[in-house]
Design a protein around this motif. Sequence first.
Motif, mmCIF file in Angstrom:
data_model
loop_
_atom_site.group_PDB
_atom_site.id
_atom_site.type_symbol
_atom_site.label_atom_id
_atom_site.label_comp_id
_atom_site.label_asym_id
_atom_site.label_seq_id
_atom_site.Cartn_x
_atom_site.Cartn_y
_atom_site.Cartn_z
ATOM 1 N N ASP A 1 0.827 -1.200 0.000
ATOM 2 C CA ASP A 1 0.000 0.000 0.000
ATOM 3 C C ASP A 1 0.864 1.254 0.000
ATOM 4 O OD1 ASP A 1 -2.332 -1.412 -0.041
ATOM 5 O OD2 ASP A 1 -2.622 -1.371 2.138
ATOM 6 N N SER A 2 1.949 1.223 0.760
ATOM 7 C CA SER A 2 2.829 2.384 0.842
ATOM 8 C C SER A 2 3.444 2.705 -0.517
ATOM 9 C CB SER A 2 3.934 2.141 1.869
ATOM 10 O OG SER A 2 3.385 1.956 3.158
ATOM 11 N N VAL A 3 3.874 1.661 -1.224
ATOM 12 C CA VAL A 3 4.456 1.863 -2.551
ATOM 13 C C VAL A 3 3.413 2.420 -3.509
ATOM 14 C CG1 VAL A 3 5.439 0.693 -4.555
ATOM 15 C CG2 VAL A 3 6.215 0.097 -2.253
ATOM 16 N N ALA A 4 2.209 1.855 -3.450
ATOM 17 C CA ALA A 4 1.137 2.329 -4.339
ATOM 18 C C ALA A 4 0.805 3.784 -4.066
ATOM 19 C CB ALA A 4 -0.099 1.459 -4.165
ATOM 20 N N LYS A 5 0.730 4.150 -2.779
ATOM 21 C CA LYS A 5 0.427 5.527 -2.432
ATOM 22 C C LYS A 5 1.543 6.460 -2.864
ATOM 23 C CE LYS A 5 -2.573 4.429 1.475
ATOM 24 N NZ LYS A 5 -2.737 4.459 2.945
ATOM 25 N N GLY A 6 2.798 5.986 -2.724
ATOM 26 C CA GLY A 6 3.921 6.810 -3.164
ATOM 27 C C GLY A 6 3.883 7.063 -4.656
ATOM 28 N N ALA A 7 3.546 6.011 -5.425
ATOM 29 C CA ALA A 7 3.441 6.166 -6.877
ATOM 30 C C ALA A 7 2.308 7.114 -7.239
ATOM 31 C CB ALA A 7 3.219 4.800 -7.521
ATOM 32 N N GLU A 8 1.200 6.985 -6.520
ATOM 33 C CA GLU A 8 0.057 7.861 -6.797
ATOM 34 C C GLU A 8 0.410 9.314 -6.520
ATOM 35 O OE1 GLU A 8 -4.556 8.476 -5.296
ATOM 36 O OE2 GLU A 8 -3.435 6.667 -4.760
ATOM 37 N N ARG A 9 1.142 9.556 -5.422
ATOM 38 C CA ARG A 9 1.552 10.922 -5.104
ATOM 39 C C ARG A 9 2.479 11.475 -6.177
ATOM 40 N NH1 ARG A 9 1.734 8.932 0.271
ATOM 41 N NH2 ARG A 9 3.959 8.488 0.057
ATOM 42 N N ALA A 10 3.372 10.625 -6.684
ATOM 43 C CA ALA A 10 4.299 11.082 -7.720
ATOM 44 C C ALA A 10 3.555 11.440 -8.994
ATOM 45 C CB ALA A 10 5.347 9.999 -7.999
ATOM 46 N N LEU A 11 2.563 10.606 -9.350
ATOM 47 C CA LEU A 11 1.800 10.859 -10.568
ATOM 48 C C LEU A 11 0.938 12.108 -10.453
ATOM 49 C CD1 LEU A 11 0.679 7.205 -11.448
ATOM 50 C CD2 LEU A 11 2.362 8.606 -12.676
ATOM 51 N N SER A 12 0.496 12.424 -9.232
ATOM 52 C CA SER A 12 -0.388 13.570 -9.054
ATOM 53 C C SER A 12 0.364 14.865 -8.770
ATOM 54 C CB SER A 12 -1.369 13.308 -7.903
ATOM 55 O OG SER A 12 -0.674 13.209 -6.680
ATOM 56 N N PHE A 13 1.699 14.806 -8.726
ATOM 57 C CA PHE A 13 2.476 15.996 -8.376
ATOM 58 C C PHE A 13 2.229 17.125 -9.372
ATOM 59 C CE2 PHE A 13 6.291 18.614 -8.880
ATOM 60 C CZ PHE A 13 6.401 19.129 -7.609
ATOM 61 N N ASP A 14 2.225 16.785 -10.659
ATOM 62 C CA ASP A 14 2.021 17.818 -11.674
ATOM 63 C C ASP A 14 0.653 18.478 -11.531
ATOM 64 O OD1 ASP A 14 4.507 17.425 -12.716
ATOM 65 O OD2 ASP A 14 3.841 16.135 -14.370
ATOM 66 N N ASP A 15 -0.368 17.649 -11.259
ATOM 67 C CA ASP A 15 -1.709 18.204 -11.074
ATOM 68 C C ASP A 15 -1.756 19.126 -9.858
ATOM 69 O OD1 ASP A 15 -2.704 16.958 -13.277
ATOM 70 O OD2 ASP A 15 -3.648 15.300 -12.191
ATOM 71 N N GLU A 16 -1.089 18.706 -8.775
ATOM 72 C CA GLU A 16 -1.072 19.537 -7.570
ATOM 73 C C GLU A 16 -0.371 20.863 -7.837
ATOM 74 O OE1 GLU A 16 -2.487 19.146 -4.710
ATOM 75 O OE2 GLU A 16 -3.335 17.174 -5.140
ATOM 76 N N LEU A 17 0.730 20.811 -8.589
ATOM 77 C CA LEU A 17 1.462 22.030 -8.916
ATOM 78 C C LEU A 17 0.611 22.961 -9.757
ATOM 79 C CD1 LEU A 17 4.058 23.673 -8.840
ATOM 80 C CD2 LEU A 17 4.854 22.391 -10.848
ATOM 81 N N GLU A 18 -0.071 22.385 -10.762
ATOM 82 C CA GLU A 18 -0.949 23.196 -11.596
ATOM 83 C C GLU A 18 -2.069 23.807 -10.765
ATOM 84 O OE1 GLU A 18 -0.717 23.874 -15.110
ATOM 85 O OE2 GLU A 18 1.287 23.263 -14.469
ATOM 86 N N GLY A 19 -2.544 23.051 -9.789
ATOM 87 C CA GLY A 19 -3.591 23.566 -8.917
ATOM 88 C C GLY A 19 -3.116 24.723 -8.061
ATOM 89 N N LEU A 20 -1.896 24.627 -7.554
ATOM 90 C CA LEU A 20 -1.368 25.675 -6.693
ATOM 91 C C LEU A 20 -1.188 26.990 -7.436
ATOM 92 C CD1 LEU A 20 1.304 23.689 -4.634
ATOM 93 C CD2 LEU A 20 -0.843 24.652 -3.792
ATOM 94 N N ILE A 21 -0.813 26.915 -8.718
ATOM 95 C CA ILE A 21 -0.596 28.148 -9.477
ATOM 96 C C ILE A 21 -1.848 28.577 -10.241
ATOM 97 C CG2 ILE A 21 1.870 27.706 -9.695
ATOM 98 C CD1 ILE A 21 1.465 26.748 -12.496
ATOM 99 N N GLY A 22 -2.942 27.834 -10.062
ATOM 100 C CA GLY A 22 -4.213 28.262 -10.622
ATOM 101 C C GLY A 22 -4.507 27.811 -12.030
ATOM 102 N N ASN A 23 -3.662 26.956 -12.611
ATOM 103 C CA ASN A 23 -3.901 26.490 -13.978
ATOM 104 C C ASN A 23 -4.882 25.328 -14.036
ATOM 105 O OD1 ASN A 23 -2.154 28.389 -14.962
ATOM 106 N ND2 ASN A 23 -0.395 27.000 -15.084
ATOM 107 N N ARG A 24 -5.165 24.752 -12.903
ATOM 108 C CA ARG A 24 -6.084 23.613 -12.844
ATOM 109 C C ARG A 24 -6.872 23.684 -11.541
ATOM 110 N NH1 ARG A 24 -6.901 18.422 -14.769
ATOM 111 N NH2 ARG A 24 -7.574 16.899 -13.227
ATOM 112 N N ALA A 25 -8.179 23.516 -11.649
ATOM 113 C CA ALA A 25 -9.017 23.529 -10.448
ATOM 114 C C ALA A 25 -8.869 22.214 -9.698
ATOM 115 C CB ALA A 25 -10.475 23.755 -10.829
ATOM 116 N N LYS A 26 -9.020 22.273 -8.391
ATOM 117 C CA LYS A 26 -8.987 21.060 -7.581
ATOM 118 C C LYS A 26 -10.304 20.306 -7.703
ATOM 119 C CE LYS A 26 -7.620 19.509 -2.968
ATOM 120 N NZ LYS A 26 -6.321 18.983 -3.386
ATOM 121 N N ALA A 27 -11.394 21.053 -7.806
ATOM 122 C CA ALA A 27 -12.722 20.464 -7.968
ATOM 123 C C ALA A 27 -13.657 21.544 -8.493
ATOM 124 C CB ALA A 27 -13.248 19.909 -6.645
ATOM 125 N N ALA A 28 -14.723 21.107 -9.185
ATOM 126 C CA ALA A 28 -15.715 22.050 -9.698
ATOM 127 C C ALA A 28 -17.047 21.333 -9.861
ATOM 128 C CB ALA A 28 -15.266 22.654 -11.028
#
Length: 248
Positions: free
Chosen positions: A75-102
Motif C-alpha cells: 500500500d505504501s508503494v502504491a500511495k507513493g506512486a500515486e503521489r508522484a503521478l499527481s504531483f504535476d496536477d497539484e502544482l498546476e492547482g497551486l498556481i491556478g492552472n487547474r481547479a482542484k474540484a468544480a
Amino acid sequence: MSDDDKNGRVPDLPDDAHFSDEELESALAQFEREFNDDSDAVAKATSKAEADSDAFAADGDDIASSGNAAADDGDSVAKGAERALSFDDELEGLIGNRAKAAIISTGLAAADLLAAFCQMADISAHCLADERGAVAILHNLDGDAPENAARDLTQMITGMPVVLCVNRAAKLTATLYMAGEPGREFAPPLVLSSTPAAVEDLMLGVSTIDDLRDQGEHLIDTADFDHDKAMQVISDHTKFGRGGSTIE
C-alpha cells in the motif's frame, strides 16, 4: 385532458417512438420558455444558493485526514506512486492552472436528465441527484474549462440558471450563470450548504469520486451516454401534447 396530464406525470412513450433532432429542439425551446415565463427563476436560484447558511460550519479539524500507520509495504508503494503521478496536477492547482474540484448546481430534479443535457453540451461529468437540485461534478478541470461548461450548458438551455462552484488555487468561488453569462457571485459556504454533504466534502478536497461511490451515492457518468441515449432520456422526461412539449 388525460389523467397523466392532470396529475403532472410523464406518459409512457411507445418503444418505437422516434425522438428527432427537430423534436429535441422543440422540447428545449419549450423548456427555455417555461424558465423565461417564470419571473422567479433567478430568484429561486439565488435563494437556493443562500438557503441554510447556518448549516455550514467550516472546521479545519473536521477536514483533517489521518494516515494509516498500519498500511503494508504494498500500500505504501502504491500511495507513493500515486503521489508522484499527481504531483504535476497539484502544482498546476497551486498556481491556478487547474481547479482542484468544480461542480454545477442546477434546479433540475433528475440526475439522468442533467447527464443527458451535459452530454448534448459536450460536458464530461458525474451527475448526482438531490432534492434541492441535481449536481454535475465536472471532470475537465484544466484552465477555464469549468467556466466554459457552465457557459455551454446555460447557452443550450438559455432560461435555466445554474451555480458554478470552483476550488482553484486554494480559493473557493461560486458564480451564477444564465444564458451563457456569469452573474452574481455568492459566498461558497452558502452554495455548499445547499448541496449533499458528500459534494461539500469533495469540493473541500476531503473526498473523491470513489469515496462518494463507497458511501453509496448513485452517480451517473456522462461517459455512459451517447447522442441517442441522451435524446431518449430527454424524451423520457418530456411530455408531448398540443402546443408543444414540457421537460420535467
